[in-house]
Write an enzyme that holds these catalytic residues in place. Structure first.
Site, PDB file in Angstrom:
ATOM      1  CE1 TYR A  59      39.058  43.968  44.713  1.00 43.23           C
ATOM      2  CE2 TYR A  59      40.370  45.752  43.801  1.00 43.23           C
ATOM      3  CZ  TYR A  59      40.074  44.403  43.880  1.00 43.23           C
ATOM      4  OH  TYR A  59      40.786  43.502  43.142  1.00 43.23           O
ATOM      5  CB  SER A  92      44.228  44.863  43.702  1.00 41.58           C
ATOM      6  OG  SER A  92      43.889  45.830  42.727  1.00 41.58           O
TER       7      SER A  92
END
Ligand code: NAD
Length: 251
Positions: A147, A134
Site C-alpha cells: 500500500y 497517504s
C-alpha cells in the site's frame, strides 16, 4: 479571492463512500458540477453532474467515461483521484496478486484517469488535478509495504505530471491523509485496542500515534482537496499536503 470553483465540472473517483464522497459533497457545496465515479456503485452527483460506474483499472473504460462526462456535463476542470484499496500483511506473506492489485488501483488508476483527463485539459490550457495518496507514502509502516509503495508511486507520478503540465497552467497536487474515519480504516480494526493504537501509537510497530489526538473526519481531507483545487491555491503545484494530525512528524 473566491474559490473559482462555481460552475466548474469536477470528476471524483472513489466517490461512493468515505473520503471520495466527502470530496464530492465539498466540491458540490462550492458550486461545482460533480461527477462521482466508483467501481461497482453509482455515487451521487450534483448540479448537472451525476454518477458513473468506473473501474479505474480499465483503460478503455476510463477513456470512454471521461469522453462521456465531457459530452454530457462539460469540460472537466477538476479531477480528484480518490479511488484506492488497502492490502495489509507482512511482506513475507504477500501474494503476487496483493501487490499487483494494489498497484493497479492505487498507482495505475491515478495514471490512467489523470492521463485521460490531462489529454483534454492541455489544449484548453486550464484545469487542476488532486491525488489523494497517504501519509504512508512518506513514513515506513510495517504490514503496509504494498500500500505504502503504491501511494508513493501515485504521489510522485502526480508531482511529475505537475511539472509536465505547468507550462499549460495546469496544477497537480497531492493530499496525504493519515488515519481517517472511513470504512477503509474501520476495516483494519478488529478490537478496541486497534483503535487506541491508531490514536495513541504502538511502540512495537514504531507508530507514534496522532499528536492532535483525534482521527480525521473525511471532510478534513475534503477541505484540503477543495483548497488545492481552488483558485486560492493558484500558485501551488507539485505540493504534497499532509492532513494527518501530525502523525508523520513532518516538518
Ligand atoms: P474507502 O474504502 O472507504 O473508499 C474507497 C472507494 O474507492 C470505495 O468507494 C471503492 O469502491 C473505490 N474503489 C476501489 N477500487 C476502485 C476501482 N478499481 N475503481 C473505482 N473505484 C474504486 O476508503 P477511504 O478511506 O475513503 O479512502 C479514500 C482514499 O484515501 C484511498 O485512496 C485511500 O487509500 C486514501 N487514504 C485513506 C486513509 C484512511 O485512513 N481512511 C488514510 C490515507 C489515505
Amino acid at each position: 479571492m473566491t474559490s473559482g470553483l462555481a460552475g466548474k465540472v469536477a470528476l471524483v473517483t472513489g466517490a461512493a463512500q468515505g473520503i471520495g464522497a466527502a470530496v464530492a459533497a465539498a466540491l458540490a457545496s462550492e458550486g461545482c458540477r460533480v461527477v462521482g465515479a466508483d467501481r461497482t456503485r453509482y455515487p451521487g452527483g450534483s448540479r448537472g453532474g451525476g454518477g458513473v460506474v468506473l473501474d479505474v483499472r480499465d483503460s478503455v473504460a476510463v477513456e470512454r467515461v471521461v469522453d462521456s462526462v465531457e459530452a454530457t456535463a462539460g469540460p472537466i476542470d477538476v479531477l480528484v483521484n480518490v479511488a484506492g484499496v488497502l492490502t495489509t500483511g507482512p511482506v513475507v506473506e504477500l501474494r503476487d496478486d496483493d501487490w499487483t492489485t494494489t498497484f493497479d488501483v492505487n498507482a495505475g488508476g491515478v495514471f490512467r484517469v489523470s492521463r485521460a483527463v490531462a489529454r483534454r485539459m492541455v489544449p484548453r490550457r486550464r484545469g487542476t488535478i488532486v491525488t489523494v495518496a497517504s501519509n504512508a507514502a512518506g513514513v515506513p509502516r510495517s504490514g503496509m509495504a504494498a500500500y505504502a509503495a503504491s501511494k508513493a508511486a501515485a504521489a510522485q507520478f502526480t508531482r511529475c505530471l505537475g511539472l509536465e503540465l505547468a507550462e499549460f497552467g495546469i496544477r497537480c497536487n497531492v493530499v496525504a491523509p493519515g488515519s481517517t474515519d472511513t470504512p477503509m480504516l474501520r476495516g483494519m480494526w478488529h478490537t478496541e485496542a486497534d483503535h487506541d493504537a491508531t490514536l495513541r501509537g504502538a511502540p512495537h510497530q514504531y507508530r507514534v500515534g496522532i499528536p492532535l489526538g483525534r482521527l480525521a473526519e473525511p471532510r478534513d481531507v475534503a477541505d484540503a482537496v477543495v483548497f488545492l483545487a481552488s483558485d486560492r491555491a493558484r500558485h501551488i503545484t507539485m505540493h504534497d499536503l499532509y492532513v494527518d494530525g501530525g502523525a508523520s512528524l513532518r516538518a
